[in-house]
Design a protein around this motif. Sequence first.
Motif, short mmCIF file in Angstrom:
data_model
loop_
_atom_site.label_atom_id
_atom_site.label_comp_id
_atom_site.label_asym_id
_atom_site.label_seq_id
_atom_site.Cartn_x
_atom_site.Cartn_y
_atom_site.Cartn_z
N LEU A 44 0.83 -1.21 0.00
CA LEU A 44 0.00 0.00 0.00
C LEU A 44 0.86 1.26 0.00
CD1 LEU A 44 -2.88 -0.84 2.49
CD2 LEU A 44 -3.18 0.01 0.17
N CYS A 45 1.94 1.25 0.77
CA CYS A 45 2.84 2.41 0.80
C CYS A 45 3.45 2.66 -0.58
CB CYS A 45 3.94 2.19 1.84
SG CYS A 45 3.34 2.17 3.54
N PRO A 49 0.47 6.51 -4.64
CA PRO A 49 0.17 7.51 -5.67
C PRO A 49 -1.01 7.11 -6.56
CG PRO A 49 2.52 7.09 -5.58
CD PRO A 49 1.86 6.03 -4.77
N LEU A 50 -1.17 5.81 -6.80
CA LEU A 50 -2.25 5.35 -7.67
C LEU A 50 -3.55 5.16 -6.91
CD1 LEU A 50 -0.31 2.71 -9.82
CD2 LEU A 50 -0.72 5.13 -10.29
N LEU A 51 -3.47 5.07 -5.59
CA LEU A 51 -4.68 4.88 -4.78
C LEU A 51 -5.27 6.20 -4.28
CD1 LEU A 51 -3.55 1.78 -2.70
CD2 LEU A 51 -5.27 1.81 -4.51
N GLN A 153 -0.33 -5.57 -7.48
CA GLN A 153 -0.05 -5.24 -8.87
C GLN A 153 0.22 -3.74 -9.04
OE1 GLN A 153 -3.44 -6.71 -11.02
NE2 GLN A 153 -2.78 -8.85 -10.93
N LEU A 154 -0.56 -2.91 -8.34
CA LEU A 154 -0.32 -1.47 -8.40
C LEU A 154 1.05 -1.11 -7.83
CD1 LEU A 154 -3.81 -0.07 -7.29
CD2 LEU A 154 -2.85 -0.09 -9.60
N ALA A 155 1.42 -1.76 -6.74
CA ALA A 155 2.74 -1.52 -6.15
C ALA A 155 3.85 -1.91 -7.11
CB ALA A 155 2.88 -2.28 -4.83
N ALA A 156 3.68 -3.04 -7.80
CA ALA A 156 4.70 -3.46 -8.78
C ALA A 156 4.80 -2.45 -9.92
CB ALA A 156 4.34 -4.85 -9.31
N ALA A 157 3.66 -1.89 -10.35
CA ALA A 157 3.68 -0.90 -11.43
C ALA A 157 4.40 0.37 -11.00
CB ALA A 157 2.24 -0.58 -11.87
N VAL A 158 4.16 0.80 -9.76
CA VAL A 158 4.82 2.00 -9.26
C VAL A 158 6.32 1.78 -9.15
CG1 VAL A 158 5.07 3.50 -7.24
CG2 VAL A 158 2.80 2.87 -8.05
N MET A 159 6.74 0.63 -8.66
CA MET A 159 8.18 0.35 -8.54
C MET A 159 8.83 0.27 -9.91
SD MET A 159 8.54 -2.27 -5.29
CE MET A 159 7.26 -3.42 -5.80
N ALA A 160 8.13 -0.32 -10.90
CA ALA A 160 8.68 -0.39 -12.26
C ALA A 160 8.83 1.00 -12.85
CB ALA A 160 7.78 -1.26 -13.13
N GLU A 161 7.84 1.86 -12.61
CA GLU A 161 7.91 3.24 -13.10
C GLU A 161 9.06 3.99 -12.44
OE1 GLU A 161 6.62 6.74 -15.19
OE2 GLU A 161 6.36 4.57 -15.46
N ARG A 162 9.25 3.79 -11.13
CA ARG A 162 10.35 4.45 -10.43
C ARG A 162 11.70 3.99 -10.98
NH1 ARG A 162 9.94 2.41 -5.44
NH2 ARG A 162 8.25 3.82 -4.90
N LEU A 163 11.84 2.70 -11.23
CA LEU A 163 13.08 2.19 -11.79
C LEU A 163 13.31 2.76 -13.19
CD1 LEU A 163 15.51 0.29 -11.53
CD2 LEU A 163 14.07 -1.56 -12.42
N HIS A 164 12.25 2.87 -13.98
CA HIS A 164 12.37 3.43 -15.33
C HIS A 164 12.84 4.89 -15.27
CE1 HIS A 164 11.66 4.22 -19.50
NE2 HIS A 164 10.64 5.03 -19.27
N VAL A 165 12.26 5.68 -14.35
CA VAL A 165 12.66 7.08 -14.21
C VAL A 165 14.11 7.18 -13.73
CG1 VAL A 165 12.26 9.18 -12.86
CG2 VAL A 165 10.33 7.93 -13.82
#
Length: 436
Positions: A44-45, A49-51, A153-165
């Motif tokens: 959740l943490c 941003p998506l929640l 799944q939302l947490a995985a998407a946020v972490m992938a986006e952070r790694l991409h940035v």
Amino acid sequence: METGSVTTPFGRRSMTFGMLANQVMAGEIKPDQSVDKWKLFRALCEAKPLLGIGDRALAVLNALLSFYPKNELAQENGLVVFPSNIQLSLRTHGMAEQTVRRHLAALVEAGLLLRKDSPNGKRYVRRDRAGEVDEAFGFSLAPLLARAEEIEQLAAAVMAERLHVQRLRERITLCRRDIAKLIEAAVEEEIPGDWQGLYCEFRDLIEGLPRSPTTAQLELLLDELTALRTDILNRLEIRVKSTKQRGNADYIERHIQNSNPESTSELEPRFETKQGAIAEQDNDRGAVAPEKGRGEAAYPHGQKKEEEQSRRPDVRNDGGGLKSFPLGLVLQACPEILAYGPNGAIRNWRDLMAAAVIVRSMLGVSPSAYEEAANVMGPENAATVMACILERGGHINSAGGYLRGLTRRSEKGEFAIGPMLMALLRANAPAGRKVG
């Protein structure tokens, strides 16, 4: 145990379709479904941003989870917690009760909690004779269990986006470093080209980036910087290839020149020709050097030699092997010296060297120190160094000692003017276009 019935909120709070949808979703939990509450909270943490929830709402949710007796969220253990606002305030490190209520409402609105209000709106529990929970009124954690897979799944998407940035920023940093150092090398090597224009284009790209850029803006900047780096590399590769093609001819030419020790005039142009000073060399080609010692009595402390150097830019001695830079680049990096030129302007190297003599006297640099610098570095380079010292006057305690130190380093081949000019060029960029 918890009943699966739909409940409406107590008091003036109205029932909404979203509340109904959340209760219906919570009723679809599989009987054997369970999840580690703290692992879910970490997800959740990450996904906040998506929640649409903030840090303080998560702090309230953390306090609610601490009142759940088991580590595993499961329907068989019950999913309702019933702490009072006072207890929640204590476990959120003294958060005001009004603030606690506001963030509880935000968690309900985000679909992470359900209210299960009692008839009088109080939070409490009824137990049977064996001490087991018969019915509880408070906040149901059922939405967390029902949405556990979605939250992960939302947490995985946020972490992938952070790694991409993060990777985008790393690649942008590498591009910035490559472009800056390639332009600096091209300027130091006096490779023909509009390097000043390319540098300005590079700064425009960097300074056009917002303080908090989006991923799309970072991707666009990386593409533009990559294209600019490719352009610079192509120009330098063309120069390298052309140098290789005439390498043998240059070697033969140097060999023939060195074979005649009596002729020094053929050796000088290869080291002494300066960009921006060609016109002055042609105009003063016929000047005759004064005899040694003539008129020195009327000009004490070497003033005669300084004025001769300021009037005759073609008389040079680059003992340190330094290369001079385009006059326009020097003036852009050191605009302060413009005020000391003839009529407040500097149009050629002769004007710059005349201004350097005035600046030398103003900064308290002895004539002997400046004369030594001119002999070692060459008149143009000595004037350029004086312009740089004037530009950095507030950071230099003794201009004379600083100049002598640079002269010693130049004799040893340890000093280059290029990095000093590039640093001043960056420092004197327009204030509105600097990057923090």
